[in-house]
Enzyme design. Structure first.
Site, PDB file in Angstrom:
ATOM      1  N   LYS A 116       0.865  -1.170   0.000  1.00 31.69           N
ATOM      2  CA  LYS A 116       0.000   0.000   0.000  1.00 31.69           C
ATOM      3  C   LYS A 116       0.906   1.226   0.000  1.00 31.69           C
ATOM      4  CE  LYS A 116      -3.685  -2.290   2.625  1.00 31.69           C
ATOM      5  NZ  LYS A 116      -4.431  -2.348   3.903  1.00 31.69           N
ATOM      6  N   ASP A 242      -7.957  -6.994  11.576  1.00 30.09           N
ATOM      7  CA  ASP A 242      -7.453  -7.819  10.480  1.00 30.09           C
ATOM      8  C   ASP A 242      -5.926  -7.852  10.558  1.00 30.09           C
ATOM      9  OD1 ASP A 242      -6.867  -5.226   9.592  1.00 30.09           O
ATOM     10  OD2 ASP A 242      -7.200  -5.741   7.489  1.00 30.09           O
ATOM     11  N   ASP A 244      -3.369  -6.347   9.278  1.00 28.35           N
ATOM     12  CA  ASP A 244      -2.539  -5.146   9.434  1.00 28.35           C
ATOM     13  C   ASP A 244      -3.237  -4.058  10.239  1.00 28.35           C
ATOM     14  OD1 ASP A 244      -4.361  -4.642   7.354  1.00 28.35           O
ATOM     15  OD2 ASP A 244      -2.990  -3.298   6.303  1.00 28.35           O
TER      16      ASP A 244
END
Length: 469
Positions: A116, A242, A244
């Site tokens: 990301k 979740d 991360d």
């Protein structure tokens, strides 16, 4: 030697880069991402890039190759190490970095990983990601030169900033946290130590094998351990992350799940007290109940496309103080920085609960009821899934249906609505439907099945997925 590289075409997604490690994503890809993204940063006049990685087994190796590529562009790289994605975002903002890259597989299976990115404090996505593929394939990168590397431990600073916005006083809530062996592990331990109340952390260690359960709080099965512990300890609330820690899951004091749009209703009511008339954004998968409740609370609801980069960009355009997705991404621009952060959302939600004189279950039960499916995902090849959506949309337009094509197709009927969209992170199609009652929901599901059959696809498994909502 001249640099050139060809990415697997399925890895360059709409709002991040994602693939199966050793197959569609390799260390060579990671170096190429560093070399091409670094080139973009340099050509934008940038000098500094922050990197971080999650707890997946492949993440350290991929992050090292990424850094090598960035350094080869002559950039100054700040490595913040293993931690949640929002900590990297926080580091990028607080250090005023020119770019940031997180190595993370997010909520995907353990053999996946990805990247990301942020450029100049904004999401890097869509055509920008496709441009990296062109730069790599043509070798159009800045000349090789040696940059610098330094490490920085942001954990204490990040937690201190999270705690600054605690607004629940000293009410001692009993909270069960399921870290899910996610990258939040160390940060979460520091956070709960700074909050009032009684806190229990499940699966606190960072472990890329994810031994307890898959790290995706949108799937009810993954919340079973948390639900059991909330009920056993008679806790006020259960919270889950979740892989991360940019997505949150919530379980109330009765062990009932609050889905992403229900969480957003609670947060929106609170934010709108200080931002009357503000725009509150939710993705196309959200319940109609959410949009109506935002209106009742004095806000302006806006339906938008699914995807963290897309939502963040729309928030900046509209000046929205709060946004959310069914997947549990919650974005605060009220007091925070506009990025998705499950740890921050948890702090704000706990603050709301601490100021309430009734349990979370009572708030949930008071919400208007509809009957819905959660997200139903079913396999569809990456090369085919978008074509299916195009075919369905074309048929619906031809038939004169009441359809929104903001993201996939969302079809309104007298019974309620149904949605079909292609996931941007997995080789799956996503279906959701919401009806006025069980009979209406059944008709909506059959409408979806009929459309899929016309595209040559089998019906998804709706069994056991109906939920009051």
């Amino acid at each position: 030697m001249r640099f050139t590289h060809t990415f697997n075409p399925t890895s360059l997604r709409e709002y991040d880069i994602r693939g199966i490690v050793g197959k569609s994503l390799t260390s060579e890809d990671a170096f190429a991402i560093g070399r091409t993204f670094g080139t973009v940063v340099v050509r934008h006049g940038g000098k500094t890039v922050v990197t971080g990685y999650d707890g997946r087994l492949s993440s350290p190796e991929l992050e090292k190759a990424l850094v090598d590529g960035l350094v080869a562009c002559g950039l100054n790289v700040v490595r913040v190490g293993c931690g949640p994605t929002p900590m990297l975002y926080f580091g990028s903002v607080s250090l005023q970095a020119d770019g940031a890259v997180m190595v993370t597989g997010s909520h995907n299976p353990a053999d996946y990983n990805g990247f990301k990115m942020m450029l100049a404090g904004k999401p890097f996505f869509g055509p920008q990601i496709q441009e990296l593929g062109v730069l790599a394939r043509t070798g159009d990168v800045v000349p090789s030169q040696e940059g610098t590397i330094r490490g920085m431990d942001l954990r204490a600073r990040y937690v201190q900033r999270l705690l600054e916005d605690w607004d629940g006083g000293n009410k001692p809530l009993k909270v069960i946290w399921d870290n899910g062996n996610s990258a939040a592990g160390d940060v979460l331990q520091k956070l709960v130590a700074g909050l009032p109340g009684d806190h229990t952390v499940l699966n606190g260690s960072i472990d890329g094998h994810f031994p307890a359960h898959h790290p995706d709080p949108t799937v009810a099965k993954n919340l079973e351990q948390l639900i059991a512990e909330v009920r056993r300890q008679k806790a006020d609330v259960g919270l889950a992350f979740d892989g991360d820690a940019d997505r949150i899951g919530v379980v109330d004091d009765q062990g009932e799940i609050l889905w992403g749009d229900q969480i957003l209703i609670l947060l929106a009511r609170d934010v709108l007290k200080t931002h009357p008339g503000a725009t509150i954004i939710a993705d196309v998968k959200a319940s109609q109940v959410l949009f109506e409740e935002v209106k009742k609370a004095g806000g302006v609801p806006l339906m938008w496309r699914t995807g963290h980069s897309l939502i963040k960009t729309k928030m900046a355009e509209t000046g929205s103080p709060l946004a959310g997705e069914m997947s549990g991404h919650i974005f605060f621009a009220d007091k925070w920085y506009g990025f998705d952060d499950a740890l921050y959302a948890a702090v704000r939600l706990l603050g709301i609960l601490a100021r309430q004189d009734k349990p979370l279950s009572a708030i949930r039960e008071a919400l208007p009821r509809a009957v819905s499916t959660p997200e139903v995902r079913f396999d569809c090849d990456d090369t085919r899934k978008f074509r299916v959506i195009e075919d369905v949309a074309a048929r619906l337009r031809h038939e004169g249906a009441d359809v929104s094509e903001i993201d996939g197709v969302r079809v309104n009927t007298p019974d309620g609505w149904w949605l079909l969209r292609a996931s941007n992170t997995q080789a799956v199609l996503v279906v959701r439907a919401e009806g006025q009652d069980e009979a209406a929901l059944e008709r909506l599901k059959q409408a979806v099945v009929a459309q899929l059959a016309r595209s040559g696809l089998s019906a998804p498994d709706f069994s056991g997925n109906n939920a009051g909502h």
